[in-house]
Design a protein around this motif. Structure first.
Motif, PDB file in Angstrom:
ATOM      1  N   MET A 144       0.828  -1.201   0.000  1.00 46.31           N
ATOM      2  CA  MET A 144       0.000   0.000   0.000  1.00 46.31           C
ATOM      3  C   MET A 144       0.864   1.253   0.000  1.00 46.31           C
ATOM      4  SD  MET A 144      -3.078   0.273  -0.331  1.00 46.31           S
ATOM      5  CE  MET A 144      -3.564   1.866  -0.939  1.00 46.31           C
ATOM      6  N   ALA A 145       1.805   1.225   0.929  1.00 47.65           N
ATOM      7  CA  ALA A 145       2.723   2.369   0.975  1.00 47.65           C
ATOM      8  C   ALA A 145       3.470   2.501  -0.335  1.00 47.65           C
ATOM      9  CB  ALA A 145       3.721   2.182   2.125  1.00 47.65           C
ATOM     10  N   GLY A 146       3.801   1.341  -0.880  1.00 45.68           N
ATOM     11  CA  GLY A 146       4.495   1.368  -2.154  1.00 45.68           C
ATOM     12  C   GLY A 146       3.657   1.989  -3.242  1.00 45.68           C
ATOM     13  N   MET A 147       2.365   1.695  -3.199  1.00 42.45           N
ATOM     14  CA  MET A 147       1.493   2.223  -4.246  1.00 42.45           C
ATOM     15  C   MET A 147       1.412   3.744  -4.162  1.00 42.45           C
ATOM     16  SD  MET A 147      -2.479   1.408  -4.806  1.00 42.45           S
ATOM     17  CE  MET A 147      -3.548   2.515  -5.657  1.00 42.45           C
ATOM     18  N   SER A 148       1.251   4.272  -2.913  1.00 40.09           N
ATOM     19  CA  SER A 148       1.135   5.727  -2.806  1.00 40.09           C
ATOM     20  C   SER A 148       2.449   6.394  -3.216  1.00 40.09           C
ATOM     21  CB  SER A 148       0.764   6.124  -1.385  1.00 40.09           C
ATOM     22  OG  SER A 148       1.886   6.075  -0.547  1.00 40.09           O
ATOM     23  N   GLY A 149       3.554   5.791  -2.810  1.00 42.09           N
ATOM     24  CA  GLY A 149       4.837   6.383  -3.187  1.00 42.09           C
ATOM     25  C   GLY A 149       5.025   6.391  -4.690  1.00 42.09           C
ATOM     26  N   LYS A 150       4.696   5.252  -5.324  1.00 41.74           N
ATOM     27  CA  LYS A 150       4.862   5.155  -6.768  1.00 41.74           C
ATOM     28  C   LYS A 150       3.993   6.178  -7.484  1.00 41.74           C
ATOM     29  CE  LYS A 150       7.012   2.652  -9.788  1.00 41.74           C
ATOM     30  NZ  LYS A 150       8.466   2.481  -9.715  1.00 41.74           N
ATOM     31  N   ARG A 151       2.759   6.291  -6.994  1.00 45.25           N
ATOM     32  CA  ARG A 151       1.862   7.214  -7.667  1.00 45.25           C
ATOM     33  C   ARG A 151       2.319   8.647  -7.476  1.00 45.25           C
ATOM     34  NH1 ARG A 151      -4.556   8.412  -8.007  1.00 45.25           N
ATOM     35  NH2 ARG A 151      -4.151  10.623  -8.105  1.00 45.25           N
ATOM     36  N   LEU A 152       2.774   8.986  -6.256  1.00 46.85           N
ATOM     37  CA  LEU A 152       3.242  10.353  -6.027  1.00 46.85           C
ATOM     38  C   LEU A 152       4.472  10.649  -6.871  1.00 46.85           C
ATOM     39  CD1 LEU A 152       2.652  10.682  -2.230  1.00 46.85           C
ATOM     40  CD2 LEU A 152       1.685  12.103  -4.000  1.00 46.85           C
ATOM     41  N   GLN A 153       5.332   9.641  -7.031  1.00 45.50           N
ATOM     42  CA  GLN A 153       6.491   9.843  -7.898  1.00 45.50           C
ATOM     43  C   GLN A 153       6.054  10.163  -9.322  1.00 45.50           C
ATOM     44  OE1 GLN A 153       8.946   6.415  -7.655  1.00 45.50           O
ATOM     45  NE2 GLN A 153       9.946   7.093  -5.755  1.00 45.50           N
ATOM     46  N   LYS A 154       5.066   9.425  -9.775  1.00 47.57           N
ATOM     47  CA  LYS A 154       4.605   9.666 -11.149  1.00 47.57           C
ATOM     48  C   LYS A 154       3.975  11.048 -11.266  1.00 47.57           C
ATOM     49  CE  LYS A 154       4.115   4.942 -12.541  1.00 47.57           C
ATOM     50  NZ  LYS A 154       3.286   3.893 -13.088  1.00 47.57           N
ATOM     51  N   GLU A 155       3.184  11.426 -10.261  1.00 43.24           N
ATOM     52  CA  GLU A 155       2.575  12.752 -10.304  1.00 43.24           C
ATOM     53  C   GLU A 155       3.633  13.836 -10.296  1.00 43.24           C
ATOM     54  OE1 GLU A 155      -0.627  13.993  -7.851  1.00 43.24           O
ATOM     55  OE2 GLU A 155      -1.410  11.976  -7.691  1.00 43.24           O
ATOM     56  N   LEU A 156       4.652  13.622  -9.456  1.00 43.24           N
ATOM     57  CA  LEU A 156       5.718  14.625  -9.360  1.00 43.24           C
ATOM     58  C   LEU A 156       6.436  14.767 -10.688  1.00 43.24           C
ATOM     59  CD1 LEU A 156       7.023  16.484  -7.371  1.00 43.24           C
ATOM     60  CD2 LEU A 156       8.638  14.704  -6.806  1.00 43.24           C
ATOM     61  N   ALA A 157       6.694  13.596 -11.326  1.00 45.48           N
ATOM     62  CA  ALA A 157       7.370  13.649 -12.618  1.00 45.48           C
ATOM     63  C   ALA A 157       6.529  14.418 -13.626  1.00 45.48           C
ATOM     64  CB  ALA A 157       7.643  12.231 -13.106  1.00 45.48           C
ATOM     65  N   LYS A 158       5.226  14.253 -13.545  1.00 47.48           N
ATOM     66  CA  LYS A 158       4.363  14.936 -14.499  1.00 47.48           C
ATOM     67  C   LYS A 158       4.279  16.429 -14.164  1.00 47.48           C
ATOM     68  CE  LYS A 158      -0.155  14.462 -16.650  1.00 47.48           C
ATOM     69  NZ  LYS A 158      -0.774  15.724 -16.268  1.00 47.48           N
ATOM     70  N   ILE A 159       4.208  16.730 -12.860  1.00 49.85           N
ATOM     71  CA  ILE A 159       4.009  18.108 -12.425  1.00 49.85           C
ATOM     72  C   ILE A 159       5.250  18.942 -12.672  1.00 49.85           C
ATOM     73  CG2 ILE A 159       4.507  18.977 -10.112  1.00 49.85           C
ATOM     74  CD1 ILE A 159       1.704  18.431  -9.364  1.00 49.85           C
ATOM     75  N   THR A 160       6.438  18.335 -12.561  1.00 51.96           N
ATOM     76  CA  THR A 160       7.643  19.111 -12.820  1.00 51.96           C
ATOM     77  C   THR A 160       7.782  19.431 -14.297  1.00 51.96           C
ATOM     78  OG1 THR A 160       8.735  16.984 -12.681  1.00 51.96           O
ATOM     79  CG2 THR A 160       9.074  18.480 -10.854  1.00 51.96           C
ATOM     80  N   GLY A 161       7.003  18.758 -15.130  1.00 52.94           N
ATOM     81  CA  GLY A 161       7.012  19.106 -16.541  1.00 52.94           C
ATOM     82  C   GLY A 161       6.154  20.327 -16.811  1.00 52.94           C
ATOM     83  N   VAL A 162       4.927  20.102 -17.162  1.00 52.54           N
ATOM     84  CA  VAL A 162       4.044  21.191 -17.563  1.00 52.54           C
ATOM     85  C   VAL A 162       2.941  21.321 -16.512  1.00 52.54           C
ATOM     86  CG1 VAL A 162       2.630  22.126 -19.405  1.00 52.54           C
ATOM     87  CG2 VAL A 162       4.518  20.586 -19.948  1.00 52.54           C
ATOM     88  N   LEU A 163       2.647  22.563 -16.119  1.00 57.81           N
ATOM     89  CA  LEU A 163       1.558  22.816 -15.192  1.00 57.81           C
ATOM     90  C   LEU A 163       0.637  23.876 -15.778  1.00 57.81           C
ATOM     91  CD1 LEU A 163       3.045  22.844 -11.608  1.00 57.81           C
ATOM     92  CD2 LEU A 163       1.158  21.502 -12.440  1.00 57.81           C
ATOM     93  N   PRO A 164      -0.622  23.865 -15.405  1.00 60.46           N
ATOM     94  CA  PRO A 164      -1.523  24.917 -15.883  1.00 60.46           C
ATOM     95  C   PRO A 164      -1.060  26.283 -15.386  1.00 60.46           C
ATOM     96  CG  PRO A 164      -2.730  23.198 -14.737  1.00 60.46           C
ATOM     97  CD  PRO A 164      -1.296  22.894 -14.571  1.00 60.46           C
ATOM     98  N   PRO A 165      -1.432  27.368 -16.069  1.00 60.93           N
ATOM     99  CA  PRO A 165      -0.974  28.701 -15.662  1.00 60.93           C
ATOM    100  C   PRO A 165      -1.468  29.046 -14.262  1.00 60.93           C
ATOM    101  CG  PRO A 165      -2.668  28.841 -17.336  1.00 60.93           C
ATOM    102  CD  PRO A 165      -2.242  27.409 -17.274  1.00 60.93           C
ATOM    103  N   GLY A 166      -0.619  29.702 -13.481  1.00 60.70           N
ATOM    104  CA  GLY A 166      -0.992  30.125 -12.139  1.00 60.70           C
ATOM    105  C   GLY A 166      -0.695  29.107 -11.076  1.00 60.70           C
ATOM    106  N   ILE A 167      -0.232  27.929 -11.457  1.00 60.77           N
ATOM    107  CA  ILE A 167       0.067  26.899 -10.466  1.00 60.77           C
ATOM    108  C   ILE A 167       1.535  26.526 -10.616  1.00 60.77           C
ATOM    109  CG2 ILE A 167      -0.466  24.573  -9.684  1.00 60.77           C
ATOM    110  CD1 ILE A 167      -3.241  24.931 -10.856  1.00 60.77           C
ATOM    111  N   THR A 168       2.260  26.599  -9.500  1.00 63.25           N
ATOM    112  CA  THR A 168       3.678  26.204  -9.550  1.00 63.25           C
ATOM    113  C   THR A 168       3.987  25.330  -8.351  1.00 63.25           C
ATOM    114  OG1 THR A 168       4.140  28.306  -8.503  1.00 63.25           O
ATOM    115  CG2 THR A 168       4.641  28.129 -10.838  1.00 63.25           C
ATOM    116  N   LEU A 169       4.889  24.400  -8.596  1.00 60.24           N
ATOM    117  CA  LEU A 169       5.338  23.522  -7.513  1.00 60.24           C
ATOM    118  C   LEU A 169       6.449  24.239  -6.754  1.00 60.24           C
ATOM    119  CD1 LEU A 169       5.352  20.599  -6.272  1.00 60.24           C
ATOM    120  CD2 LEU A 169       7.262  20.185  -7.804  1.00 60.24           C
ATOM    121  N   VAL A 170       6.322  24.293  -5.429  1.00 59.45           N
ATOM    122  CA  VAL A 170       7.359  24.951  -4.631  1.00 59.45           C
ATOM    123  C   VAL A 170       8.318  23.914  -4.072  1.00 59.45           C
ATOM    124  CG1 VAL A 170       7.819  26.401  -2.643  1.00 59.45           C
ATOM    125  CG2 VAL A 170       5.812  26.809  -4.039  1.00 59.45           C
TER     126      VAL A 170
END
Lengths: 156, 611
Positions: free
Chosen positions: A1-27
């Motif tokens: 379970m923990a592995g699943m959340s970590g894996k998914r967050l990693q994937k989200e992070l990889a996607k978010i560090t690419g392109v984000l909608p205007p007005g939203i930035t990762l800090v």
């Protein structure tokens, strides 16, 4: 379970560090458990374009099944304030069904939550805090996920 | 002691005692030293004291239960061990969600919940949305708390349609095949397995083929896991010591230790490819690695050159900025230190200045210069002590011990002879505040140019010349001494002024006393006159009355007597009115005298306050 959340967050992070909608930035997303995002609201005079708001996400190990805890936080450097909105308390807690047990769906992700909050702010017309804000902020000691909100306003 | 021994002769008796059946008369207590009973010692050993035995007998049933539990646990343990021994595969089932995919896959093959390619995908009956079976089960397990006899159901996570898993919810085989054909890395890739297999075969790979997954040691009496590729090397479960770091571990773990953990292993620096000890790799790449690009040491001064560390030294020898940098850094450090020192000094100076200003304010309040001057002049008229001219005062000032310096006098004499070269703003301002019509007295004694500068209020001015030269002319080694002497002089001045004021006060009170005496005499005289007048009037009225009575007694009848009485009464009233009028006049006189006395007193008070 923990592995699943970590894996998914990693994937989200990889996607978010690419392109984000205007007005939203990762800090920051140092440990995959707490992320901070900056938000600006377009086209609303209540929230001028140079005002930036800081969102804090806390993920449990159950993450995509359980909703993340999402609150606004206040900072002095750089200046980050809690936006004034009839559904955002002045301690940063957001009354949004999307972030609660009933409203959450594992299909949502950080980006979609940010977009939802951004649109919630953008469509706001009332420059006020929720009723009973001072009382709630003074008395509330529980975490946002343990509060039973009553979602009464379908217009947001 | 004896009782307990007698009670514990047999369990039955102790039970009887417990329930109160035992009577002491039935069985007399045995003496302590009795050796007639051959089993006395034995009894004491085998049977615990009555208390303990009671509790044991009450716990008898639970003891039996515990024994049963113990037996069951042992059985389970042996079962577990035997099943473990039987199972050849020590590897946990592969969690397909945690795999790394080698080939990129279409986003449409991704489960929206776990963001992986579908694993055992299912389709919801109502809305045709597709999820992994585990994902949708977990989602619904948290939301649907109630008992659901009709199989798993809930809202679709994507569209919130109330949905359920149908009897044949699995998707068509083609989707399963597509996702199972995606190529993934072996989950043991961190241990070193470089195999990439199809996702559908990864479980078999790990369970059967992967050399880095665990299996049981072939050796007799050894059930510990070993990597499959090492299984033929014999039992590796004996202790060895790492050559580099001297850590003791099992032989089976040695390779992994060398590869990943040992702090003394050599790794190739990613920049310069030099073999470096792994524990110093951080330091190496930060400080020493010649392949790392560094900026010129003169970068703080503006040199923009960046080069590899190996060439940076060559550059630094030619770059003027780099040569200057350490010098300037040292300069800057010194400057900073000086600044700190200067800051403390300036703070001290500030404190001192404010102290001086406060003292000055006490000594010479600027707003009342004019009034003070008047006062001083008034003092000079009356007090002979102040009649010394400024010359003598100045002479006294130049003496070493000037304890009774008359600062005011000095100050004003200083103002009367302003030095022509003086450009001090405060003294010029004070001069401007003097009345212009005031005639300057003839300068007594020597000119002020050849005298030390008279003390004035501006000793906190930046010019050092504002101070009297300390060694040559005066005792004032420091401003503090100056202040102290001034303070001393001021105290003397104050005491002198206070005696003068006392004297003046006595004089004034004497004066008023005299005035009062005179007034009292005058008033006594007036009162005597008034009483004489009233006596005269009384005598006149009495003679008048006698004369009228005479006339009536001689010739007038009793009828006319009433009218005569009336006349007498009227005359009496008139006399009374006259007397009261005289009294009123007297009181008016007295009042006038009082008013006059008051006015006089007020005048004297005024004179005193003016002092």
């Amino acid at each position: 379970m923990a592995g699943m959340s970590g894996k998914r967050l990693q994937k989200e992070l990889a996607k978010i560090t690419g392109v984000l909608p205007p007005g939203i930035t990762l800090v920051s997303a140092e440990n995959l458990r707490e992320w901070q995002m900056d938000l600006t609201v377009p086209d609303n005079p209540i929230y001028p374009a140079d005002h930036v708001y800081r969102l804090k996400f806390m993920f449990s190990t159950n993450y995509p099944i359980e909703a993340p805890e999402c609150t606004f936080i206040q900072l002095s450097t750089p200046v980050r304030k809690i936006p004034i909105h009839p559904h955002i308390y002045s301690n940063g807690i957001i009354c949004l069904d999307l972030l609660d047990k009933q409203g959450w769906s594992p299909v949502h992700n950080v980006e979609s939550v940010c977009i939802s909050i951004q649109s919630m702010l953008a469509s706001n017309t009332k420059n006020e805090r929720p009723p009973g804000d001072a009382e709630f902020v003074r008395s509330n000691r529980s975490r946002p996920r343990d509060i039973n909100f009553l979602y009464h306003d379908p217009s947001v | 002691m004896s009782r307990s021994r007698s009670f514990s002769r047999s369990p039955r008796q102790s039970i009887q005692a417990r329930f109160g059946f035992f009577d002491a008369s039935q069985q007399p207590p045995m003496p302590i030293h009795s050796s007639s009973n051959p089993t006395g010692n034995l009894l004491e050993v085998t049977f615990p004291p009555a208390e303990l035995q009671r509790s044991m007998s009450s716990n008898h049933a639970s003891l039996r239960g515990m024994r049963r539990l113990e037996a069951r646990r042992q059985m389970e343990e042996t079962n577990y061990l035997s099943s473990k021994a039987r199972s050849q595969n020590l590897n946990p089932p592969v969690d397909l969600r945690l795999l790394d995919y080698v080939t990129p896959y279409d986003d449409n093959l991704m489960c929206p919940v776990c963001r992986c390619a579908f694993i055992d995908p299912v389709v919801l009956v109502e809305c045709d949305h597709c999820f992994c079976r585990d994902c949708i089960r977990q989602t619904w397990a948290t939301t649907a708390s109630a008992y659901t006899p009709l199989g798993p159901r809930g809202d679709c996570p994507s569209c919130r349609t109330p949905a359920k898993l149908g009897a044949r919810s699995a998707t068509s085989k083609i989707l399963v095949n597509i996702t199972d054909d995606l190529v993934v890395r072996c989950p043991n890739s961190e241990q070193g397995c470089e195999a990439t297999v199809k996702r559908g075969e990864v479980q078999d790979h790990v369970g059967i083929y992967c050399g880095y997954s665990k299996q049981e040691c072939y050796a007799e009496d050894c059930e510990q896991p070993v990597r499959r590729r090492d299984a033929d090397l014999g039992c590796l479960h004996y202790n060895v010591t790492c050559f580099d770091c001297r850590e003791t571990m099992q032989k089976a773990e040695l390779e992994a230790h060398w590869k990943a953990k040992c702090p003394d292993r050599k790794v190739a620096c990613p920049q310069c490819q030099e073999p470096i000890l792994s524990r110093v790799l951080d330091k190496h790449s930060r400080e020493m690695c010649p392949a790392v690009t560094v900026s010129c040491p003169g970068a703080v001064l503006g040199c923009t050159s960046r080069s590899k560390r190996s060439q940076a030294e060559v550059h630094a020898q030619t770059c003027t900025l780099a040569i200057l940098a350490p010098v300037l850094a040292a300069q800057k450090q010194r400057l900073d230190e000086q600044e700190v020192v200067q800051r403390t000094m300036s703070r001290k100076l500030e404190v001192l200045e404010s102290g001086f200003a406060a003292v000055e304010e006490i000594l010479y309040p600027k707003h009342s210069v004019q009034a003070k001057e008047d006062d001083v002049r008034a003092d000079e008229r009356r007090i002979p002590l102040l009649l010394e001219d400024g010359d003598s005062a100045r002479r006294r000032h130049t003496r070493l011990e000037s304890t009774d310096v008359e600062d005011m006098d000095e100050q004003f004499s200083g103002f009367e002879f302003p030095s022509p070269t003086s450009s001090r703003p405060m003294s010029s301002r004070l001069i401007a505040s003097l009345p212009p019509s005031r005639p300057a007295p003839p300068p007594p004694g020597p000119r002020p140019q050849d005298l030390p500068e008279p003390f004035s209020t501006d000793f906190d001015m930046p010019f050092p010349s504002a101070f009297p030269p300390p060694a040559a002319h005066g005792p004032y080694v420091s401003p503090l001494h100056h202040l102290l002497s001034m303070h001393e002089a001021l105290r003397d001045e104050l005491s002198r002024v206070s005696t003068a004021v006392q004297e003046l006060d006595g004089r004034q009170s004497m004066h008023t006393l005299n005035e009062n005496l005179r007034m009292r005499e005058e008033m006594g005289y007036l009162g005597a006159q008034v009483t004489g007048l009233s006596r005269q009037v009384g005598w006149l009225t009495s003679t008048q009355l006698q004369r009228q009575q005479h006339q009536h007694g001689a010739g007038v009848g009793s009828s006319a007597g009433g009218g005569g009485m009336d006349g007498i009464a009227g005359a009496g009233a008139g006399v009374e009115a006259a007397v009261s009028a005289v009294g009123a006049a007297a009181s008016a006189l007295r009042g006038a005298a009082q008013v006059r006395a008051q006015a006089r007193r007020g005048h004297s008070e005024e004179g005193r306050t003016k002092l």
